[in-house]
Write a protein that holds these residues in place. Structure first.
Motif, PDB file in Angstrom:
ATOM      1  N   GLY A 248       0.794  -1.221   0.000  1.00 60.43           N
ATOM      2  CA  GLY A 248       0.000   0.000   0.000  1.00 60.43           C
ATOM      3  C   GLY A 248       0.825   1.270   0.000  1.00 60.43           C
ATOM      4  O   GLY A 248       0.280   2.362   0.188  1.00 60.43           O
ATOM      5  N   GLN A 249       2.123   1.139  -0.217  1.00 59.90           N
ATOM      6  CA  GLN A 249       3.021   2.287  -0.134  1.00 59.90           C
ATOM      7  C   GLN A 249       3.584   2.624  -1.514  1.00 59.90           C
ATOM      8  O   GLN A 249       4.113   1.758  -2.205  1.00 59.90           O
ATOM      9  N   THR A 250       3.467   3.870  -1.923  1.00 63.51           N
ATOM     10  CA  THR A 250       4.058   4.297  -3.195  1.00 63.51           C
ATOM     11  C   THR A 250       5.548   4.550  -2.996  1.00 63.51           C
ATOM     12  O   THR A 250       6.035   4.670  -1.861  1.00 63.51           O
ATOM     13  N   LEU A 251       6.263   4.667  -4.100  1.00 64.66           N
ATOM     14  CA  LEU A 251       7.684   4.988  -4.009  1.00 64.66           C
ATOM     15  C   LEU A 251       7.893   6.348  -3.341  1.00 64.66           C
ATOM     16  O   LEU A 251       8.826   6.528  -2.544  1.00 64.66           O
ATOM     17  N   ALA A 252       6.998   7.298  -3.656  1.00 63.82           N
ATOM     18  CA  ALA A 252       7.112   8.627  -3.029  1.00 63.82           C
ATOM     19  C   ALA A 252       6.919   8.533  -1.516  1.00 63.82           C
ATOM     20  O   ALA A 252       7.629   9.194  -0.749  1.00 63.82           O
ATOM     21  N   ASP A 253       5.955   7.699  -1.085  1.00 60.35           N
ATOM     22  CA  ASP A 253       5.741   7.498   0.351  1.00 60.35           C
ATOM     23  C   ASP A 253       6.986   6.910   1.001  1.00 60.35           C
ATOM     24  O   ASP A 253       7.424   7.357   2.072  1.00 60.35           O
ATOM     25  N   TRP A 254       7.539   5.893   0.346  1.00 61.41           N
ATOM     26  CA  TRP A 254       8.725   5.237   0.888  1.00 61.41           C
ATOM     27  C   TRP A 254       9.895   6.211   0.970  1.00 61.41           C
ATOM     28  O   TRP A 254      10.600   6.265   1.974  1.00 61.41           O
ATOM     29  N   GLU A 255      10.087   6.985  -0.091  1.00 59.41           N
ATOM     30  CA  GLU A 255      11.204   7.934  -0.121  1.00 59.41           C
ATOM     31  C   GLU A 255      11.086   8.957   1.001  1.00 59.41           C
ATOM     32  O   GLU A 255      12.076   9.294   1.670  1.00 59.41           O
ATOM     33  N   LYS A 256       9.874   9.468   1.236  1.00 61.57           N
ATOM     34  CA  LYS A 256       9.667  10.457   2.294  1.00 61.57           C
ATOM     35  C   LYS A 256       9.976   9.858   3.669  1.00 61.57           C
ATOM     36  O   LYS A 256      10.705  10.452   4.472  1.00 61.57           O
ATOM     37  N   GLU A 257       9.433   8.672   3.927  1.00 61.55           N
ATOM     38  CA  GLU A 257       9.655   8.016   5.210  1.00 61.55           C
ATOM     39  C   GLU A 257      11.136   7.677   5.396  1.00 61.55           C
ATOM     40  O   GLU A 257      11.706   7.866   6.483  1.00 61.55           O
ATOM     41  N   HIS A 258      11.757   7.195   4.326  1.00 61.18           N
ATOM     42  CA  HIS A 258      13.160   6.813   4.390  1.00 61.18           C
ATOM     43  C   HIS A 258      14.053   8.027   4.646  1.00 61.18           C
ATOM     44  O   HIS A 258      14.946   7.982   5.503  1.00 61.18           O
ATOM     45  N   ARG A 259      13.793   9.106   3.925  1.00 62.77           N
ATOM     46  CA  ARG A 259      14.621  10.300   4.104  1.00 62.77           C
ATOM     47  C   ARG A 259      14.490  10.865   5.506  1.00 62.77           C
ATOM     48  O   ARG A 259      15.482  11.279   6.117  1.00 62.77           O
ATOM     49  N   GLU A 260      13.268  10.869   6.035  1.00 62.50           N
ATOM     50  CA  GLU A 260      13.066  11.360   7.395  1.00 62.50           C
ATOM     51  C   GLU A 260      13.858  10.530   8.400  1.00 62.50           C
ATOM     52  O   GLU A 260      14.475  11.068   9.329  1.00 62.50           O
ATOM     53  N   ARG A 261      13.861   9.226   8.201  1.00 61.13           N
ATOM     54  CA  ARG A 261      14.578   8.343   9.125  1.00 61.13           C
ATOM     55  C   ARG A 261      16.089   8.560   9.026  1.00 61.13           C
ATOM     56  O   ARG A 261      16.789   8.626  10.043  1.00 61.13           O
ATOM     57  N   ILE A 262      16.586   8.688   7.800  1.00 60.59           N
ATOM     58  CA  ILE A 262      18.021   8.919   7.620  1.00 60.59           C
ATOM     59  C   ILE A 262      18.437  10.260   8.209  1.00 60.59           C
ATOM     60  O   ILE A 262      19.477  10.383   8.879  1.00 60.59           O
ATOM     61  N   ASP A 263      17.613  11.293   7.987  1.00 58.29           N
ATOM     62  CA  ASP A 263      17.934  12.614   8.534  1.00 58.29           C
ATOM     63  C   ASP A 263      17.947  12.593  10.063  1.00 58.29           C
ATOM     64  O   ASP A 263      18.783  13.260  10.704  1.00 58.29           O
TER      65      ASP A 263
END
Length: 213
Positions: free
Chosen positions: A188-203
């Motif tokens: 249920g997750q788009t690539l844009a959703d994944w990228e946003k969540e991933h970037r927030e976690r990395i930051d």
């Protein structure tokens, strides 16, 4: 709810990639990179382990196991020998006819062209044309080590082009439930959703470590 049969459990785990299982189980349940598919593209296989121990230079107990493993089993072999083949084309064809799902072997095999032609999944360290002897008798379905992982009879083995994972039998229901939840979330997750969540976690990790930039 009744417990799943081995057939149902194997089918359920066949829908789960080894990458998902590695996320849940960690490095200790993933066999080393030397245990790899010998032809491709290989289908993902899953099934309860039927364990075999063969001393260097001998393959008697693998031949015995093929006639004793239940249909759907993944035959897991401890050997570590790189000088003599554990199995060849005829043995793989017999295993396939008897319903064995795959061989996962800490060793080498021969007759790769025949194995590839019959499309029998073999995960092993490589190929050598030299056959092993048939002399050493050892018990079947004892715990073994394959690719650095302890495997007991009945553990769920999942193998695909990414690698081989052993799911301890006592944890199989829990791991399957968690894997299904993770797969449902990812579906249920788009690539844009994944990228946003991933970037927030990395930051967050970078900021906590004092990184600026």
């Amino acid at each position: 709810m009744r417990p799943m049969t081995d057939t149902e459990k194997s089918a359920a785990f066949q829908a789960v990639s080894t990458t998902t299982l590695a996320d849940l189980l960690g490095r200790e349940q993933v066999m080393d990179i030397g245990i790899r598919p010998l032809w491709g593209p290989v289908p993902r296989v899953a099934g309860p382990a039927f364990t075999v121990s063969c001393p260097p230079g001998d393959n008697l107990m693998l031949h015995a196991a093929v006639h004793r493993a239940a249909p759907g089993s993944v035959v897991v072999v401890e050997s570590g020998d790189l000088d003599y083949a554990l199995a060849g084309g005829n043995m793989c064809a017999v295993a396939q006819v008897r319903g064995v799902a795959a061989f996962v072997a800490d060793g080498v095999v021969r007759d790769l062209a025949e194995i590839r032609e019959c499309a029998f999944p073999v995960f092993a360290r490589g190929v050598i044309p030299v056959p092993g002897a048939k002399k050493a008798v050892r018990p079947l379905n004892e715990p073994v080590r394959c690719g650095g992982v302890r495997v007991a009879a009945g553990d769920m083995i999942v193998a695909d082009e990414e690698g081989v994972v052993a799911v301890p039998a006592a944890r199989s229901a829990e791991i399957l439930r968690r894997a299904r939840a993770q797969l449902a979330k990812e579906a249920g997750q788009t690539l844009a959703d994944w990228e946003k969540e991933h970037r927030e976690r990395i930051d967050e990790i970078l900021a906590a470590a004092g990184f600026e930039g």
